[in-house]
Design an enzyme around this catalytic site. Sequence first.
Site, mmCIF file in Angstrom:
data_model
loop_
_atom_site.group_PDB
_atom_site.id
_atom_site.type_symbol
_atom_site.label_atom_id
_atom_site.label_comp_id
_atom_site.label_asym_id
_atom_site.label_seq_id
_atom_site.Cartn_x
_atom_site.Cartn_y
_atom_site.Cartn_z
ATOM 1 N N CYS A 160 0.854 -1.192 0.000
ATOM 2 C CA CYS A 160 0.000 0.000 0.000
ATOM 3 C C CYS A 160 0.894 1.249 0.000
ATOM 4 C CB CYS A 160 -0.954 -0.064 1.200
ATOM 5 S SG CYS A 160 -2.129 1.281 1.328
ATOM 6 N N ASP A 217 -9.160 -3.112 -7.542
ATOM 7 C CA ASP A 217 -8.678 -2.054 -6.645
ATOM 8 C C ASP A 217 -9.313 -0.729 -7.051
ATOM 9 O OD1 ASP A 217 -7.209 -0.183 -5.164
ATOM 10 O OD2 ASP A 217 -5.374 -1.361 -5.304
ATOM 11 N N HIS A 249 -7.815 -3.899 -3.408
ATOM 12 C CA HIS A 249 -6.691 -3.304 -2.684
ATOM 13 C C HIS A 249 -6.474 -4.075 -1.382
ATOM 14 C CE1 HIS A 249 -3.851 -0.046 -2.040
ATOM 15 N NE2 HIS A 249 -4.224 -0.033 -0.776
#
Length: 281
Positions: A160, A217, A249
């Site tokens: 991330c 995502d 995600h």
Amino acid sequence: MSDNSASLPRRSFLAGAGSLGFALAVQPIAASTILTDSRQLQTGHPDIDTGKGTMPGYYARPAEGNGPWPLVIVIQEIFGVHEHIQDLCRRLAKQGYLAVAPELYFRHGNPAQAPDIDSLLRDIVSKVPDSEVLNDLDATWRWAGAHGADLKRAAVTGFCWGGRQTWLYAAHNPQLKAAAAWYGKLEGPASANAPRQPLDIVGELKAPVLGLYGGQDQSIPLAGVEKMKAALSAAGKDSEIIVYPDAGHGFNADYRPSYHPRDAQDAWRKMLDWFARHGVR
């Protein structure tokens, strides 16, 4: 290298963490959470001299032998070096690596205490300059080299927020052998703290990067991923992006509902293969 007795910086970072050492912002913790034991490992909390303060973190390595061990620097998600990131370090140590995750927000606040993601982004994450992160990763590199890591066999991975920083560090450190960026942001507007994005530094990559992305995502559009693929190809870089069509995600974050076990396990194997292929193992 400090042992499991806490130094003051480490105690302050652990204070306020949720159950099992997870950040408050991600409570409750999903039943799918993986907990890797530390049998046959040495684990602890390094005191990393950055030249501008002592940075805490977490490391894990095989307990047997004196090294040198191949190195993986693990770059945190937005939630800091909480239990999931520590667990990833232990998983890597079980594979024979010295894995170290520095607390890259340590000057700006404790992510474990942030009550929600919006507060975390506003009060801590937005205040961390990329230049500071790169310098602190260099300090982590030096610490690892002084504590048993083989810097000729070294990689970086991040998740991330850390996935984006992985791309940037792969363009910064010419000694890296390989990198693996998990669902890291690829493009966006420039700012004082983030003057360039991964898409801007493709031509400067010094290590081959494996990008691991989810087709579902919502925060990283597939159009941007395709743009990055094209840029890597045009620059002739030995990097690769894999998109998992069904994953969103955070698909490797087993402590959250975003976890996608099949794709996470496949991506982890591909990361280890990538490191081996490029001389980290």
